[in-house]
Design a protein around this motif. Structure first.
Motif, PDB file in Angstrom:
ATOM      1  N   HIS A  82       0.828  -1.219   0.000  1.00 56.97           N
ATOM      2  CA  HIS A  82       0.000   0.000   0.000  1.00 56.97           C
ATOM      3  C   HIS A  82       0.858   1.264   0.000  1.00 56.97           C
ATOM      4  O   HIS A  82       0.363   2.337  -0.284  1.00 56.97           O
ATOM      5  CB  HIS A  82      -0.984   0.000   1.169  1.00 56.97           C
ATOM      6  CG  HIS A  82      -0.348  -0.025   2.524  1.00 56.97           C
ATOM      7  ND1 HIS A  82       0.262  -1.135   3.043  1.00 56.97           N
ATOM      8  CD2 HIS A  82      -0.214   0.941   3.473  1.00 56.97           C
ATOM      9  CE1 HIS A  82       0.724  -0.862   4.258  1.00 56.97           C
ATOM     10  NE2 HIS A  82       0.453   0.390   4.535  1.00 56.97           N
ATOM     11  N   LYS A  83       2.153   1.110   0.305  1.00 64.73           N
ATOM     12  CA  LYS A  83       3.029   2.289   0.274  1.00 64.73           C
ATOM     13  C   LYS A  83       3.638   2.477  -1.113  1.00 64.73           C
ATOM     14  O   LYS A  83       4.716   3.059  -1.257  1.00 64.73           O
ATOM     15  CB  LYS A  83       4.117   2.147   1.343  1.00 64.73           C
ATOM     16  CG  LYS A  83       3.536   1.947   2.727  1.00 64.73           C
ATOM     17  CD  LYS A  83       4.547   1.997   3.827  1.00 64.73           C
ATOM     18  CE  LYS A  83       3.915   1.433   5.102  1.00 64.73           C
ATOM     19  NZ  LYS A  83       4.685   1.664   6.290  1.00 64.73           N
ATOM     20  N   ASN A 190       6.296   2.287  12.722  1.00 58.07           N
ATOM     21  CA  ASN A 190       5.621   3.548  13.081  1.00 58.07           C
ATOM     22  C   ASN A 190       4.538   3.317  14.136  1.00 58.07           C
ATOM     23  O   ASN A 190       3.872   4.247  14.555  1.00 58.07           O
ATOM     24  CB  ASN A 190       5.067   4.248  11.832  1.00 58.07           C
ATOM     25  CG  ASN A 190       4.056   3.389  11.075  1.00 58.07           C
ATOM     26  OD1 ASN A 190       3.318   2.610  11.672  1.00 58.07           O
ATOM     27  ND2 ASN A 190       4.009   3.533   9.761  1.00 58.07           N
ATOM     28  N   LEU A 192       1.629   2.339  14.241  1.00 52.25           N
ATOM     29  CA  LEU A 192       0.200   2.476  13.926  1.00 52.25           C
ATOM     30  C   LEU A 192      -0.175   1.538  12.794  1.00 52.25           C
ATOM     31  O   LEU A 192       0.657   1.207  11.950  1.00 52.25           O
ATOM     32  CB  LEU A 192      -0.112   3.909  13.483  1.00 52.25           C
ATOM     33  CG  LEU A 192      -0.463   4.937  14.567  1.00 52.25           C
ATOM     34  CD1 LEU A 192      -0.553   6.329  13.940  1.00 52.25           C
ATOM     35  CD2 LEU A 192      -1.766   4.610  15.294  1.00 52.25           C
ATOM     36  N   LYS A 252       4.394   7.759  11.732  1.00 52.16           N
ATOM     37  CA  LYS A 252       3.453   7.737  10.609  1.00 52.16           C
ATOM     38  C   LYS A 252       3.069   9.179  10.263  1.00 52.16           C
ATOM     39  O   LYS A 252       2.761   9.970  11.157  1.00 52.16           O
ATOM     40  CB  LYS A 252       2.218   6.912  10.991  1.00 52.16           C
ATOM     41  CG  LYS A 252       1.538   6.265   9.803  1.00 52.16           C
ATOM     42  CD  LYS A 252       0.657   5.112  10.214  1.00 52.16           C
ATOM     43  CE  LYS A 252      -0.168   4.621   9.035  1.00 52.16           C
ATOM     44  NZ  LYS A 252      -0.923   3.409   9.305  1.00 52.16           N
ATOM     45  N   GLU A 385      -5.582 -13.094   8.612  1.00 52.94           N
ATOM     46  CA  GLU A 385      -6.832 -13.658   8.125  1.00 52.94           C
ATOM     47  C   GLU A 385      -6.900 -15.167   8.281  1.00 52.94           C
ATOM     48  O   GLU A 385      -7.972 -15.730   8.538  1.00 52.94           O
ATOM     49  CB  GLU A 385      -7.040 -13.283   6.656  1.00 52.94           C
ATOM     50  CG  GLU A 385      -7.189 -11.783   6.402  1.00 52.94           C
ATOM     51  CD  GLU A 385      -5.870 -11.019   6.309  1.00 52.94           C
ATOM     52  OE1 GLU A 385      -4.798 -11.674   6.403  1.00 52.94           O
ATOM     53  OE2 GLU A 385      -5.899  -9.793   6.154  1.00 52.94           O
TER      54      GLU A 385
END
Ligand SMILES: Cc1ncc(C[n+]2csc(CCOP(=O)(O)OP(=O)(O)O)c2C)c(N)n1
Length: 673
Positions: A82-83, A190, A192, A252, A385
């Protein structure tokens, strides 16, 4: 070290610490600009990782931007997919691509996908976005390098929340076992993640002791102190006999005061005002041509829109949602109905909702919001998951009524064996939510667009599968599955707002399709149709049938309108909200009575289409009766980044495409008559 000419082996450019700091700052600016132009994406985690990214791409890694697939290059693996914009500005600043081009991030046709795809952009090493897989890929690459006698390094970037995935620890064990000293993992600590602080969601500490016990060398640093970052990467390169992990303490949102340490900035992009404020703080207001680059992004978008519109089927007027003064429709995301049902039915003491670090956006947190008495029945298991799925089985085995949910790709694919063995084979009462399903999840791109989940879920014995058509029906379906239906059950819904086409009075009977008929063009779309249970529908000698699921039901209804207006065709739409057990009778009647059955699914073609055509071809009563079938759905391709409604067009799952198919099949039917 660093940027090389792969032909001569010479360093092409070296950076001082001050130059690296400046580069990181500039990269933060371009990153935020791209996010602003995209209108979505992840600000928080890209900013926390930026100093490390600058040091890695400009100093630590040996690579050649002019020869991105140089076999001796160091590999940089973005497990933390996602980064992606951080990766893109890393590649941009190093010269693999133009920094300015990154402003097309997440737009349809852009190489800068929401999550990285190595086949779209030179310099990207792997495709990622499903967390926790990059270290395993790194192990494979490290073993391959060893087999080939190569000495390059594999850098693997991960988040600290990502450490909750069990696969990370399988890979850590493998790297330790094989003494893979060509792996250098870097954790952006970070503290979070999406649902809050890592320590509260699911504590992963002490990471240093954990990695050490798996046979790793651990280096802890301040991830925003450039000297420390550069030194750590150099030290790591020199370690022999074991893999190395750099635990980088970061903030973050680093660099922009209003984003720092704010969980809310995880998956958010700045608007223009916020961008201007951020660039001012970073001292970049004068250095980046914001207007010029936003105009560039707009030109890219305009061209994408033009191409898309040229490809769409056209009719005598524009039938698109809310394009005219009549047939107005309200839109709401189907996921809202899921949250509403959990809020209203969650009082049942047996219900336990399991959090998988995506709780707000899939609305599962509505279960406890404003209801502190339910807090003890909310169990956060973090980004895990597979374990959570089996844990849900354990809860169910003890008489609880567990609900688990995530992006459908993670709640109905990543954990498939756990669903199969622990839930379905054991026939346990677990509700699985496949949220953000289909292409309409939009700019996140292929990794997050579940287009195969229904194949898997439908293929499992004991499993029931429901795909409601709008938020109202999602609420009814969730309530039914939660409290009435016992056994393994899967409900699939989406993130984007879609038309509301039912109301409180519309029948919803599990396992029974609804028949929908267009009556007359009305001010409101929903009033133009009459809906009843398919079993109560009398044959009206319609010209064709469309069997649809989920958000394709409104599209099928709109197609019925187009077909009536343009060609005078009468259409029977079947809302097959329960895909398993399927309402065979409604389908066979539609086939017999109309002679044309078109299926419509926002999924790879087949979950619905093949089941329906299987029913038709196996039916003795239809033997000798001519039935023509057609299928609308995704045609065996992965998704892409783009705006949700653009993707509906690009993947040919709109009402216009259904209508076009109907016209084609009607011509065949007439020929045969
Ligand atoms: C397998 C999987 N599950 C869930 C997600 C959704 N998701 C994207 S980012 C994220 C949180 C990641 O936290 P962390 O690794 O700490 O990254 P950071 O907070 O630094 O952005 C989640 C749950 C995902 N991409 N992949």
């Amino acid at each position: 070290m660093a940027l090389k000419d792969s032909r001569t082996g010479k360093t092409t450019r070296s950076y001082s610490i001050d130059e690296l700091k400046d580069a990181a700052n500039l990269m933060r600016g371009y990153n935020l600009l791209a996010l602003c132009a995209a209108g979505s994406g992840h600000a928080g985690g890209t900013l926390s990782l930026m100093d490390i990214t600058a040091a890695l791409y400009l100093d630590a890694a040996e690579h050649d931007p002019k020869n991105p697939s140089w076999p001796d290059r160091d590999r940089i693996i973005w497990s933390t997919g996602h980064k992606a914009p951080g990766l893109y500005v890393g590649l941009g600043i190093a010269g693999f691509c133009a920094l300015d081009d990154i402003v097309t991030l997440r737009k349809l046709g852009s190489p800068f996908q929401g999550h990285p795809h190595w086949l779209k952009l030179p310099g990207v090493e792997i495709s990622s976005g499903s967390l926790g897989q990059g270290l395993s890929v790194s192990v494979g690459m490290a073993l391959a390098a060893r087999l080939d006698g190569k000495h390059h390094k594999i850098f693997c970037l991960m988040g600290d929340g990502e450490q909750q995935e069990g696969e990370v620890w399988e890979a850590a064990m493998e790297a330790g076992h094989f003494h893979l000293d060509n792996i250098i993992a870097i954790i952006d600590r970070n503290r979070l993640q999406i649902d809050g602080w890592v320590k509260d969601v699911m504590n992963v500490e002490p990471l240093d002791a954990k990695y050490r016990s798996f046979g790793w060398e651990v280096i802890s640093i301040d991830g925003h102190d450039m000297q420390q970052v550069v030194d750590a990467l150099r030290r790591a390169r020199a370690v022999e006999g074991k893999p190395v992990v750099i635990l980088a303490d970061t903030i973050k949102g680093k660099g922009v005061s209003f984003m720092e340490n704010q969980a809310g900035w995880h998956g958010k992009s700045p608007n223009r005002q916020e961008l201007d404020a951020a660039l001012k703080e970073l001292g970049l207001a004068e250095r980046i041509d914001v207007d010029g680059l936003l105009a560039k992004a707009q030109r890219f978008q305009d061209e994408a829109t033009r191409k898309l519109d040229a490809k769409m089927p056209h009719f005598s007027r524009d039938y698109w949602w809310n394009a005219g003064v009549t047939m107005q429709v309200k839109m709401e995301p189907t996921r809202k109905g899921f949250g509403r049902a959990l809020a209203e039915s969650g009082g049942d003491e047996r219900i336990v909702c399991v959090g998988l670090d995506i709780s707000g956006s899939i609305t599962i947190s509505d279960f406890y919001t404003g209801k502190p008495e339910r807090a003890k029945r909310w169990i956060s298991l973090g980004i895990a998951e597979q374990s959570a799925t089996a844990a849900a089985a354990g809860l169910a085995r003890e008489g609880k009524l567990p609900v688990i949910g995530s992006y459908a790709t993670f709640s109905a694919a990543r954990n498939l064996d756990q669903v199969r063995t622990s839930i379905c084979y054991a026939n346990l009462n677990v509700l699985i939510a496949g949220a953000h399903a289909g292409i309409s999840v939009g700019p996140d791109g292929a990794t997050h667009q579940a287009l195969e989940d229904l194949f898997a879920m439908m293929g499992l014995p004991n499993m029931s599968v429901v795909v409601p058509c709008d938020a109202v029906e999602t609420r009814k379906a969730t309530n039914h599955l939660l409290l009435q239906h016992v056994g393994p059950k899967y409900i699939r819904f989406a993130r984007e707002a879609t038309p509301i086409v039912t109301d409180e009075t519309t029948p919803f009977v599990f396992g029974k399709a609804n028949a929908i008929r267009l009556r007359k063009e009305s001010a409101n779309f929903v009033d133009a149709f009459e809906t009843r249970l398919a079993s109560e529908h009398k044959d009206e000698r319609e010209d064709l049938s469309i069997v649809a699921i989920g958000p394709m039901v409104p599209e099928a209804m709109r197609a019925a309108f187009i077909l009536k207006q343009e060609y005078g065709y009468e259409t029977r739409v079947l809302n097959l909200h329960t895909l398993k057990p399927i309402d065979a009778e409604a389908i066979l009647r539609a086939a017999r009575e109309t002679g044309i059955v078109i299926t419509a699914e926002e999924h790879q073609i087949g979950a619905l289409a093949w089941r329906v055509s299987g029913l038709i071809t196996e039916s003795h009563e239809l033997y000798g009766v001519p039935v023509i079938t057609g299928a609308i759905g995704v045609k065996d391709r992965f998704g892409e980044s783009g705006a949700p409604w653009e993707l509906v067009k690009e993947f040919e799952v709109s009402a216009e495409h259904i209508a076009q198919k109907a016209v084609e099949l009607m011509a065949l039917k007439k020929k045969g008559a």
